[in-house]
Design a protein around this motif. Structure first.
Motif, PDB file in Angstrom:
ATOM      1  N   GLY A   1     -12.950  19.326 -13.831  1.00 59.50           N
ATOM      2  CA  GLY A   1     -12.175  18.814 -14.814  1.00 59.50           C
ATOM      3  C   GLY A   1     -11.924  17.329 -14.631  1.00 59.50           C
ATOM      4  N   MET A   2     -10.769  16.765 -15.291  1.00 59.23           N
ATOM      5  CA  MET A   2     -10.536  15.511 -15.460  1.00 59.23           C
ATOM      6  C   MET A   2     -10.303  15.164 -14.215  1.00 59.23           C
ATOM      7  N   GLN A   3     -10.528  13.904 -13.751  1.00 61.34           N
ATOM      8  CA  GLN A   3     -10.508  13.237 -12.569  1.00 61.34           C
ATOM      9  C   GLN A   3      -9.276  11.900 -12.388  1.00 61.34           C
ATOM     10  N   ARG A   4      -8.153  12.100 -11.794  1.00 62.51           N
ATOM     11  CA  ARG A   4      -7.420  10.870 -11.622  1.00 62.51           C
ATOM     12  C   ARG A   4      -7.605  10.338 -10.297  1.00 62.51           C
ATOM     13  N   LEU A   5      -8.351   9.043 -10.105  1.00 64.92           N
ATOM     14  CA  LEU A   5      -8.654   8.651  -8.786  1.00 64.92           C
ATOM     15  C   LEU A   5      -7.893   7.222  -8.580  1.00 64.92           C
ATOM     16  N   TRP A   6      -7.738   6.923  -7.283  1.00 62.31           N
ATOM     17  CA  TRP A   6      -7.422   5.729  -7.041  1.00 62.31           C
ATOM     18  C   TRP A   6      -8.166   5.085  -5.604  1.00 62.31           C
ATOM     19  N   TYR A   7      -8.265   3.820  -5.399  1.00 57.89           N
ATOM     20  CA  TYR A   7      -9.071   3.241  -4.293  1.00 57.89           C
ATOM     21  C   TYR A   7      -8.350   2.120  -4.008  1.00 57.89           C
ATOM     22  N   THR A   8      -8.807   1.775  -2.981  1.00 63.26           N
ATOM     23  CA  THR A   8      -8.336   0.131  -2.377  1.00 63.26           C
ATOM     24  C   THR A   8      -9.299  -0.199  -1.399  1.00 63.26           C
ATOM     25  N   GLY A   9      -9.565  -1.616  -1.504  1.00 60.03           N
ATOM     26  CA  GLY A   9     -10.462  -2.065  -0.494  1.00 60.03           C
ATOM     27  C   GLY A   9     -11.083  -3.662  -0.710  1.00 60.03           C
ATOM     28  N   PRO A  10     -11.755  -4.075   0.134  1.00 60.98           N
ATOM     29  CA  PRO A  10     -12.240  -5.271   0.078  1.00 60.98           C
ATOM     30  C   PRO A  10     -13.551  -5.415  -1.182  1.00 60.98           C
ATOM     31  N   MET A  11     -13.488  -6.703  -1.894  1.00 60.67           N
ATOM     32  CA  MET A  11     -14.262  -6.878  -2.906  1.00 60.67           C
ATOM     33  C   MET A  11     -14.984  -8.115  -2.531  1.00 60.67           C
ATOM     34  N   PHE A  12     -16.022  -8.663  -2.937  1.00 61.25           N
ATOM     35  CA  PHE A  12     -16.856  -9.815  -2.688  1.00 61.25           C
ATOM     36  C   PHE A  12     -17.270 -10.391  -3.940  1.00 61.25           C
ATOM     37  N   ARG A  13     -16.952 -11.509  -4.154  1.00 64.96           N
ATOM     38  CA  ARG A  13     -17.513 -12.460  -5.208  1.00 64.96           C
ATOM     39  C   ARG A  13     -17.908 -13.876  -4.950  1.00 64.96           C
TER      40      ARG A  13
ATOM     41  N   GLU B   1       0.928  -1.117  -0.165  1.00 63.47           N
ATOM     42  CA  GLU B   1       0.027   0.097   0.139  1.00 63.47           C
ATOM     43  C   GLU B   1       0.763   1.295   0.020  1.00 63.47           C
ATOM     44  N   SER B   2       1.890   1.236   0.730  1.00 61.30           N
ATOM     45  CA  SER B   2       2.756   2.439   0.863  1.00 61.30           C
ATOM     46  C   SER B   2       3.624   2.703  -0.470  1.00 61.30           C
ATOM     47  N   VAL B   3       3.910   1.888  -1.084  1.00 61.08           N
ATOM     48  CA  VAL B   3       4.526   1.926  -2.545  1.00 61.08           C
ATOM     49  C   VAL B   3       3.486   2.376  -3.433  1.00 61.08           C
ATOM     50  N   ALA B   4       2.323   1.996  -3.670  1.00 62.61           N
ATOM     51  CA  ALA B   4       1.204   2.300  -4.546  1.00 62.61           C
ATOM     52  C   ALA B   4       0.946   3.814  -4.211  1.00 62.61           C
ATOM     53  N   ARG B   5       0.596   4.141  -2.996  1.00 67.10           N
ATOM     54  CA  ARG B   5       0.382   5.345  -2.523  1.00 67.10           C
ATOM     55  C   ARG B   5       1.290   6.732  -2.934  1.00 67.10           C
ATOM     56  N   GLN B   6       2.618   6.117  -2.646  1.00 69.22           N
ATOM     57  CA  GLN B   6       3.539   6.861  -3.125  1.00 69.22           C
ATOM     58  C   GLN B   6       3.954   7.242  -4.575  1.00 69.22           C
ATOM     59  N   ILE B   7       3.610   6.227  -5.237  1.00 69.72           N
ATOM     60  CA  ILE B   7       3.689   6.220  -6.853  1.00 69.72           C
ATOM     61  C   ILE B   7       2.414   7.025  -7.408  1.00 69.72           C
ATOM     62  N   LEU B   8       1.305   6.728  -6.863  1.00 65.74           N
ATOM     63  CA  LEU B   8       0.173   7.370  -7.426  1.00 65.74           C
ATOM     64  C   LEU B   8       0.068   8.862  -6.939  1.00 65.74           C
ATOM     65  N   ALA B   9       0.581   9.052  -5.863  1.00 67.37           N
ATOM     66  CA  ALA B   9       0.702  10.476  -5.464  1.00 67.37           C
ATOM     67  C   ALA B   9       1.670  11.211  -6.156  1.00 67.37           C
ATOM     68  N   GLN B  10       2.688  10.919  -6.898  1.00 75.22           N
ATOM     69  CA  GLN B  10       3.573  11.347  -7.488  1.00 75.22           C
ATOM     70  C   GLN B  10       2.854  11.700  -8.956  1.00 75.22           C
ATOM     71  N   ALA B  11       2.013  10.810  -9.203  1.00 71.24           N
ATOM     72  CA  ALA B  11       1.346  11.259 -10.500  1.00 71.24           C
ATOM     73  C   ALA B  11      -0.012  12.107 -10.439  1.00 71.24           C
ATOM     74  N   ASN B  12      -0.127  12.595  -9.172  1.00 70.28           N
ATOM     75  CA  ASN B  12      -1.065  13.266  -8.583  1.00 70.28           C
ATOM     76  C   ASN B  12      -2.506  12.678  -8.883  1.00 70.28           C
ATOM     77  N   TYR B  13      -2.675  11.277  -8.685  1.00 70.50           N
ATOM     78  CA  TYR B  13      -3.968  10.746  -8.329  1.00 70.50           C
ATOM     79  C   TYR B  13      -4.358  10.724  -6.780  1.00 70.50           C
ATOM     80  N   GLN B  14      -5.743  11.024  -7.000  1.00 70.63           N
ATOM     81  CA  GLN B  14      -6.393  11.358  -5.444  1.00 70.63           C
ATOM     82  C   GLN B  14      -6.975  10.124  -5.159  1.00 70.63           C
ATOM     83  N   GLU B  15      -6.940   9.630  -3.675  1.00 72.24           N
ATOM     84  CA  GLU B  15      -7.781   8.478  -3.271  1.00 72.24           C
ATOM     85  C   GLU B  15      -9.345   8.920  -3.098  1.00 72.24           C
TER      86      GLU B  15
END
Ligand code: ATP
Ligand code: MG
Length: 431
Positions: free
Chosen positions: A100-112, A25-39
């Motif tokens: 304007g344009m949105q760059r978004l990211w998320y993480t969490g549980p999914m159910f199938r 999570e911390s690697v992903a958070r950091q890389i996505l923040a560098q590209a200005n993606y918002q959670e």
């Protein structure tokens, strides 16, 4: 009494494994923040209609895998099986596009509701990105590049990027006919689901996991031969930009993804080290989803990574990240124990990482735990230290000891902090 166990297809993520999750999570958070993606964080349950419309009723996810129920107010509700539909709903509902344009990211549980096996669970976790409001092939390549960067930073090397274009709805109408014409003579040999899909959603037959169906599908016409000029131009631009970035890919015209809202680019990242459940990241363009959900026309692209599969790879390839501790505090005797509690808390206020031994056992046992704790130094308080308001500081790498006043340790902690840093660097801690 009978013991209650976790439900089939769910599992506990215990502290030792959680360190891998935090690293990921911390690697992903950091890389996505560098590209200005918002959670963005959306609800875990939604109206069932969101997924029926957003994913498509003829898909496995909606047709067979959803955890759906009626709540006490008679609403049809589903535990989210994926993240995109909820994110797009949230963007429309909150009018995020007006900014304007949105760059978004998320993480969490999914159910199938699936058959559980290694890398396949009923509650699993995804991390995903969605770029809303850009139809540019550069957006496709930006998201692929970010997924690649995250996987590289995690040192996961044996991954293959497979790429396809599913064109537009019109392109697919022509292709669909060609596919049906090809598959119909083989109808009897297809698996039961695929026979059913031949009329309802023939493209999804390419996605079948059945061996015989896959063999038949291997010789099917390629969707790439049915792309219109615009689709072809988009796909060529994507490939050119990937090459500019030095990202290798393989074309796979049978890669159609399981979900109906995809247009143009579709891709997967596949590991060589995972056996049957090998896809760690899947994504693509879904230019028609926002309208399908009652929103404005919004070209969009995204991907989702399956975190359990990434964790399996991390566990295979690297040792667990170790907990880091500065001090392990041992004490014995009423006064010493009380002072140790206060000292430990004051040190935490100073920013140190401190574990206090609460056992009350003999010093020898507490020292053993100090050695195993991974701490850089041990702080010792017995009757004598309590009497003198001091503390014995023992450096665990060398065994060196010194007696300090408690007030001096708290008020003049900088020199100790420096020594902890250099001790931690000179001898890697092992747990
Ligand atoms: P699969 O073909 O493995 O069923 P999918 O096409 O259903 O995958 P997506 O809906 O694209 O998967 O989800 C993206 C990623 O989420 C997958 O590539 C996978 O890594 C992960 N994933 C999907 N379903 C599960 C599951 N039941 N358990 C664990 N991970 C999953
Ligand atoms: Mg699936």
């Amino acid at each position: 009494m009978e013991q209650i166990q976790a439900l089939r297809g769910t599992r506990d993520i215990l502290p030792e494994e959680v360190t891998y999750w935090q690293q990921l999570e911390s690697v992903a958070r950091q890389i996505l923040a560098q590209a200005n993606y918002q959670e963005i964080r959306t609800p875990i349950f939604e109206q069932t209609a969101l997924f029926e419309r957003g994913i498509g009723e003829a898909t496995d996810v909606v047709g067979k895998e959803m955890y759906s129920f009626t709540d006490r107010g008679d609403r049809a509700i589903t535990l989210r099986p994926e993240g995109t539909a909820g994110v797009v709903r949230a963007a429309i509902e909150n009018k995020l596009q007006t900014a304007g344009m949105q760059r978004l990211w998320y993480t969490g549980p999914m159910f199938r509701y699936e058959r559980p096996q290694a890398g396949r669970q009923r509650q699993f976790h995804q991390l995903g990105v969605e770029v809303l409001g850009s139809g540019s092939p550069r957006a496709d390549v930006e998201v692929i590049a970010l997924a690649t960067q995250i996987l590289q930073r995690l040192d996961l090397k044996t991954l293959r990027l497979e790429l396809n274009s599913v064109g537009t709805k019109t392109d697919r109408q022509y292709y669909r006919q060609a596919l049906v014409d090809y598959l119909t003579p083989h109808q009897a040999e297809l698996d039961a689901d695929s026979q059913d899909r031949l009329t309802r959603n023939p493209l999804r037959i390419l996605d079948s996991k059945d061996k015989r169906t896959q063999e038949i599908a291997a010789a099917a016409p390629s969707i790439l031969d049915y792309l219109g000029d615009d689709s072809r131009a988009h796909f060529e631009a994507v490939q050119g930009l990937l090459t500019d970035l030095g990202i290798a890919y393989q074309l796979n015209p049978r890669l159609v993804r399981g979900l109906d809202y995809y247009t143009h680019t579709a891709f997967e990242m596949i590991s060589e080290d995972l056996g049957a459940q090998a896809t760690v990241c899947g994504g693509g363009r879904y230019d028609k989803l926002a309208e399908e959900l009652g929103g404005p026309e919004t070209p969009a692209i995204g991907w989702a990574m399956g975190l359990e599969r990434l964790i399996l790879l991390l566990q295979k390839s690297q040792p667990a990240p170790v907990a880091e501790l500065d001090f392990y505090v041992v004490s014995r005797g009423d006064r010493a124990e009380a002072q140790a509690l206060v000292l430990a808390q004051k040190l935490r206020y100073q920013g140190f990482r401190v574990e206090l031994d609460l056992s009350g056992s003999a010093f020898g046992k507490q020292f053993k735990r100090a050695d195993r704790s991974g701490a850089v130094a041990c702080l010792i308080l017995g009757d004598g230290e309590a009497e003198r308001q001091t503390v014995n500081l023992k450096w665990l790498n060398t065994g060196e000891q010194e007696e300090l006043t408690q007030s001096n340790l708290i008020e003049n902690s900088e020199p100790i902090r420096q020594r902890i840093l250099s001790a931690a660097n000179s001898s890697p801690r092992n747990l």
